[in-house]
Structure formats: structure tokens, C-alpha cells
Design an enzyme around this catalytic site. Structure first.
Site, mmCIF file in Angstrom:
data_model
loop_
_atom_site.group_PDB
_atom_site.id
_atom_site.type_symbol
_atom_site.label_atom_id
_atom_site.label_comp_id
_atom_site.label_asym_id
_atom_site.label_seq_id
_atom_site.Cartn_x
_atom_site.Cartn_y
_atom_site.Cartn_z
ATOM 1 C CG ASP A 76 -5.305 5.963 2.207
ATOM 2 O OD1 ASP A 76 -5.344 5.631 3.404
ATOM 3 O OD2 ASP A 76 -4.449 6.737 1.739
ATOM 4 C CB CYS B 136 -0.980 -0.016 1.178
ATOM 5 S SG CYS B 136 -0.199 0.032 2.807
ATOM 6 C CB CYS C 69 -3.756 1.820 7.010
ATOM 7 S SG CYS C 69 -3.500 3.310 8.007
ATOM 8 N NE ARG C 70 -4.511 1.536 1.762
ATOM 9 C CZ ARG C 70 -4.292 2.238 0.668
ATOM 10 N NH1 ARG C 70 -5.129 2.138 -0.347
ATOM 11 N NH2 ARG C 70 -3.249 3.035 0.599
ATOM 12 C CB SER C 71 0.215 -3.512 2.874
ATOM 13 O OG SER C 71 1.051 -2.572 3.480
ATOM 14 C CG ASN D 279 4.278 -1.698 5.291
ATOM 15 O OD1 ASN D 279 5.411 -2.023 5.628
ATOM 16 N ND2 ASN D 279 3.304 -2.561 5.251
HETATM 17 P P1 4NP Z 1 -1.789 2.816 4.044
HETATM 18 O O1 4NP Z 1 -2.459 4.157 4.605
HETATM 19 O O2 4NP Z 1 -1.239 3.154 2.684
HETATM 20 O O3 4NP Z 1 -2.936 1.865 3.970
HETATM 21 O O4 4NP Z 1 -0.725 2.428 5.035
HETATM 22 C C1 4NP Z 1 -1.793 5.381 4.653
HETATM 23 C C2 4NP Z 1 -0.897 5.642 5.661
HETATM 24 C C3 4NP Z 1 -0.275 6.876 5.725
HETATM 25 C C4 4NP Z 1 -0.552 7.830 4.756
HETATM 26 C C5 4NP Z 1 -1.441 7.560 3.746
HETATM 27 C C6 4NP Z 1 -2.062 6.323 3.688
HETATM 28 N N1 4NP Z 1 0.058 9.101 4.834
HETATM 29 O O5 4NP Z 1 -0.288 9.955 4.021
HETATM 30 O O6 4NP Z 1 0.920 9.312 5.698
#
Ligand code: 4NP
Length: 159
Positions: free
Chosen positions: A127, A10, A15-17, A13
Site C-alpha cells: 500500500d 485493493c 492507488c493500486r487497483s 480503489n
Molecule cells: P489503495 O490505497 O488501497 O491502493 O487505493 C489506499 C487508499 C486510501 C487509503 C488506504 C490505501 N486510505 O486509508 O484512505
């Protein structure tokens, strides 16, 4: 015997992955296939490298019996494209970033994770970072569905 490698990717790294990694590992262990399938996750961005998953991620995953608290974020690298057999993106933006990163001969390994759960009607895992608890619940719903589809596919290939 060589293990099949699955890498979930993602943006951050956190939240989703990590949810995909934790949920899929749980299902792979329940199926007794942990010696056959290697599982990891990474992000296309660098901001959160070395950090544990977002507290909302840890909480919503734990409520369904998945422990992701010990995972630590890292950035995906071109080497990952050489080493893993399946590199599964959470959304199209991650997918495009992976295509740019990958040596051409390894691009066939890259896919959208939600392709393993077409019945959900979702092609991406949205996201949740700027969302609320319901967005994190949706991540768990979608990831559980796609993890089931992925495991069924890999079982067919391993047997
Ligand atoms: P992820 O979520 O891609 O599912 O881990 C996010 C985590 C952090 C950010 C964006 C999405 N950020 O903008 O910091």
C-alpha cells in the site's frame, strides 16, 4: 462470445487497483484482445467511492504512458464475485476481505495478483498511500510485471 472478466481489488480503489486496471487494459488493447477481456477495479472500503485516483497515482502512471485519470472508485460487492472470472487482490488483507464477501461457490476466483509474477519475489503490492513517490513507482513496477504474467496466462486460455 462471452468475455473473460478480470476485477482488480485493493483497499481504497484510488492507488493500486486503478493502476492495475489501466496497465492491464493498455496491455490487453496492445494485444488486440479488448473484445475478449472485460476489466474493472474496486476497493474493499467505501471512503473514496466516486473519486478519481490519487494525484500521485495519476502522475506516476501517466509518466509511463498509462492514463488512469478518468477512472472512478467504487466499492466491491458480492455481485462482483458472481460476475467476474478472476478477482485479483493487491494484498492479503484485501484477499481475506474478498473471501469473507464471496459466496462460497465463487471463492476459487479470488487470488493474489502477484501470483502472476513470482519472479519478483513479492506476494503483495504494498500500500503506497502513506508513502512517497518511490512507493508509487514500486506499484507501477510490480503491477506491470504481474499484468504481463496475467496476460500470458489468459492468452493461453483464450486461444
Ligand atoms: P489503495 O490505497 O488501497 O491502493 O487505493 C489506499 C487508499 C486510501 C487509503 C488506504 C490505501 N486510505 O486509508 O484512505
Amino acid at each position: 462470445m462471452r468475455r473473460t472478466g478480470v476485477l482488480f481489488v485493493c483497499l481504497g480503489n484510488i492507488c493500486r487497483s486503478p493502476v492495475a486496471e489501466g496497465v492491464f487494459r493498455h496491455k490487453v488493447m496492445a494485444a488486440g484482445l479488448e473484445s475478449r477481456i472485460h476489466i474493472d477495479s474496486a476497493g474493499t472500503g467505501t471512503w473514496h467511492a466516486g473519486k478519481p485516483p490519487d494525484p500521485r497515482t495519476i502522475r506516476t502512471a501517466a509518466a509511463r504512458g498509462f492514463d488512469v485519470s478518468t477512472l472512478r472508485a467504487r466499492q466491491v460487492s458480492a455481485t462482483d464475485l458472481l460476475q467476474f472470472d478472476h478477482v485479483l487482490a493487491m494484498d492479503r488483507s484485501n484477499h481475506d476481505a474478498l473471501l469473507r464477501l464471496s459466496p462460497p461457490a465463487h471463492r476459487h476466483k479470488i487470488a493474489l495478483f502477484m501470483e502472476y509474477a513470482p519472479h519478483t519475489g513479492f506476494r503483495e503490492v504494498p500500500d503506497p498511500y502513506y508513502g512517497d513517490d518511490s512507493d508509487f513507482e514500486q506499484v507501477l513496477d510490480l503491477v506491470e510485471a504481474a499484468a504481463d504474467g496475467l496476460l500470458a496466462r489468459l492468452k493461453g486460455q483464450l486461444s
